[in-house]
Design a protein around this motif. Structure first.
Motif, PDB file in Angstrom:
ATOM      1  N   ASN A  63       0.805  -1.208   0.000  1.00  0.00           N
ATOM      2  CA  ASN A  63       0.000   0.000   0.000  1.00  0.00           C
ATOM      3  C   ASN A  63       0.844   1.266   0.000  1.00  0.00           C
ATOM      4  N   THR A  64       1.912   1.270   0.816  1.00  0.00           N
ATOM      5  CA  THR A  64       2.648   2.505   1.038  1.00  0.00           C
ATOM      6  C   THR A  64       3.804   2.686   0.073  1.00  0.00           C
ATOM      7  N   SER A  74      -2.300  -3.000  10.167  1.00  0.00           N
ATOM      8  CA  SER A  74      -1.936  -2.205   8.985  1.00  0.00           C
ATOM      9  C   SER A  74      -2.824  -0.974   8.854  1.00  0.00           C
ATOM     10  N   GLY A  75      -4.071  -1.130   9.239  1.00  0.00           N
ATOM     11  CA  GLY A  75      -4.998  -0.007   9.145  1.00  0.00           C
ATOM     12  C   GLY A  75      -4.731   1.057  10.187  1.00  0.00           C
ATOM     13  N   ARG A 117       0.987   4.172  11.152  1.00  0.00           N
ATOM     14  CA  ARG A 117       1.333   5.204  10.180  1.00  0.00           C
ATOM     15  C   ARG A 117       2.726   5.018   9.600  1.00  0.00           C
ATOM     16  N   ILE A 123      -9.311  -0.501   6.867  1.00  0.00           N
ATOM     17  CA  ILE A 123      -8.617  -0.431   5.570  1.00  0.00           C
ATOM     18  C   ILE A 123      -9.373   0.481   4.606  1.00  0.00           C
ATOM     19  N   LYS A 126     -10.963   3.079   5.431  1.00  0.00           N
ATOM     20  CA  LYS A 126     -10.627   4.452   5.829  1.00  0.00           C
ATOM     21  C   LYS A 126      -9.245   4.846   5.317  1.00  0.00           C
ATOM     22  N   LYS A 127      -8.416   3.833   5.150  1.00  0.00           N
ATOM     23  CA  LYS A 127      -7.066   4.109   4.682  1.00  0.00           C
ATOM     24  C   LYS A 127      -7.027   4.290   3.149  1.00  0.00           C
TER      25      LYS A 127
END
Lengths: 255, 303
Positions: A86-87, A161-162, A165, A249, A251-252
């Motif tokens: 994701n990041t 993970s959710g 940061r 997730i 929300k992410k």
């Protein structure tokens, strides 16, 4: 609904495509870990621990190690794996530009860890059955127990993970959450002989219920308790943890 | 028919207002540009269009659908090139595109052919088996175009498509955009390059600090906001203040010199002849003048 499933399946296929590219790199620790634990603890420590509830330590250890393979695979996949995709790798950013949405990304992840958990738990159990460590008739249940365990513990990884940061925040997660889940799970010792506080930890630990189901199947005993208590407990935890994971997730991924 | 219709769209992230109030309409078959300084809210708007950001207020329709409610319905008809390319770096070029072809729903039997055709269109066939990280910036961007086109979109969204690319790749991408437009695809693009906007966009909107500031065709914006010709004097050639004011033009100064805006080339010629200086530049006003006027020259803290 059908379209959601179809797209989730395609997300899962993406993970399989990537996994396949480095198949042996990916699968070797998942197979070698239980093998080493079986040898070191089962045979090494087992020489001193001669009787655990009427069986040898090697026999005691066997089923738990099979389910453990599903546990570690799902926890890593949904914590470090998910976070990095994701990041740092923009995998989900890219998918979000296609008809795939946040829900399909979450469900795809779940499908993938369930399949991986089923495959790994079964693989390890089959090898142990070949060496006569576990009862082969129970093997039929292991894909389901592996998948269910992976869903619940994968949800825990995804929740983390959710929430975090930065990737370094996984360190305390593994130290304070994953380790207790791993050790207080009846893989290494029966939980009914320990202090009630630790038993309480085990009862809220979905991995414990997965291990107990695996043990029931591969020892061929305690099936009633497994069906009436551990199976419902595991299913409820999948539902609750999965719901929370999806919420966090989403929300992410959708701001 | 309008493809995208935004009215008073607003987005607040926790304590920052990324988009305050934006209105615009993208019509079928046109190329519409969103211009604005860094932090003006362009990317947030783009993300709202495909449902990756949910708006706080206002109304937004894409193909008549609210992307906040049915992002999948919208995305089925969209192709998107993001600023950061967002390619899946764990897979090779062709495998990557096959995977995305699956995600956008290209039938299995057509996937290979479709991917190869688009790799060819974007001059990437020779790198079909490369890893993503081996590609240059220009190749990655072209690959992002391939991905955006896999699903035969009706609307192509390009978020700063040529930022950081060399002139040859920019030209190639411009040609492709023009070609796609001819094929009937509607294009929505954001850019910092005024020449790009003037060349490609039928209409555009300038946004600043989350608000629509001006909208129209590039010609119309120039005519309405900064018509005429600019004479730039540098260093010793700069005439006296009286001479400048006597021309009746508009005077401004920056690091590059003193600028005098006049209604026409004849006016400019007269001034240049009268002053008799060689060190002057005379040019028609352009979109950049409009942009700087509207967004202000000073950097705000958000940029």
């Amino acid at each position: 609904m059908r379209e959601t499933l179809r797209l989730s399946w395609r997300v899962a296929l993406r993970h399989w495509d990537v996994y396949r590219l480095n198949f042996w790199t990916n699968i070797s620790p998942m197979v070698s870990d239980p093998a080493f634990l079986l040898i070191c603890l089962g045979i090494g420590l087992g020489a001193y621990v001669t009787d655990v509830g009427g069986m040898s330590y090697l026999e005691y250890l066997g089923p738990g190690l099979a389910i453990m393979a599903a546990f570690w695979a799902s926890v890593f996949e949904t914590s470090y794996g998910f976070f990095v995709r994701n990041t740092f790798e923009n995998v989900y950013d890219a998918m979000m530009t296609t008809p795939v949405g946040a829900d399909e990304i979450v469900y795809g992840e779940f499908i993938w860890v369930a399949l991986q958990g089923a495959g790994l738990a079964t693989g390890v159990a089959v090898v142990m059955a070949l060496f006569g460590v576990v009862d082969p008739t129970g093997l039929i249940a292991i894909p389901f127990v592996g998948a269910a365990t992976a869903l619940a513990t994968g949800a825990i990884g995804m929740i983390c993970s959710g929430l975090i940061r930065s990737i370094t925040q996984f360190h305390p997660f593994f130290a304070v959450v994953v380790n207790p889940l791993f050790f207080f799970s009846a893989v290494f010792f029966p939980m009914d002989s320990v202090h009630w506080t630790l038993q309480a930890v085990a009862w809220i630990n979905p991995f414990y219920h997965g291990v107990r189901l695996g043990q029931a199947a591969l020892w061929g005993e305690g099936l009633g308790l497994a069906f009436l208590v551990h199976l419902p407990a595991l299913l409820v935890s999948i539902f609750l943890l999965g719901w929370l994971a999806r919420h966090l997730i989403r929300k992410k991924l959708i701001l | 028919m309008s493809i995208v219709c935004a009215s008073q769209v607003r987005k607040v992230f926790k304590d920052t207002e990324a988009v305050a109030s934006v209105d615009f309409e993208v019509r079928e078959g046109e190329c519409f540009g969103l211009l604005g300084p860094n932090g003006a809210g362009k990317s947030t708007l783009i993300r709202m269009i495909y449902g990756a950001v949910l708006r706080t207020g206002g109304d937004l329709r894409v193909f008549g659908i609210d992307p906040g409610e049915d992002s999948r319905g919208v995305k089925r008809r969209l192709g998107i090139v993001l600023q950061e390319n967002a390619l899946d770096e764990e897979m090779g070029v062709r495998a990557n595109m096959l995977m995305f072809a699956r995600c956008v729903g290209v039938p299995r039997a057509e996937r290979g052919e479709r991917v190869d055709e688009l790799l060819d269109l974007m001059a990437l066939s020779h790198r079909a088996n490369a890893q993503i990280r081996e590609l240059s910036g220009g190749m990655k961007r072209r690959l992002a175009f391939v991905r955006a086109l896999l699903g035969r979109p009706d609307l192509l969204i390009l978020d700063e498509p040529t930022t950081g690319l060399d002139p040859a790749v920019r030209l190639l991408l411009w040609e492709k955009v023009v070609q796609l437009k001819k094929e009937g695809i509607t294009v929505l693009l954001t850019t910092h390059y005024m020449d790009e906007a003037e060349r490609l966009c039928d209409r555009l909107m300038i946004i600043d600090q989350g608000r629509s500031q001006a909208e129209g065709s590039p010609r119309k914006l120039i005519r309405n906001h900064r018509p005429g010709v600019v004479v730039t004097f540098a260093g010793q050639s700069t005439p006296s203040e009286e001479d400048l004011l006597a021309t009746g033009g508009q005077v401004s100064r920056d690091m590059l010199g003193t600028h005098l805006r006049l209604p026409s080339f004849q006016d400019a010629e007269q001034i240049v002849e009268r002053i008799g200086s060689e060190h002057v530049i005379v040019r028609p006003t352009n979109l950049e003048d409009v942009f700087l006027e509207i967004t202000g020259k000073e950097l705000t803290a958000d940029a």
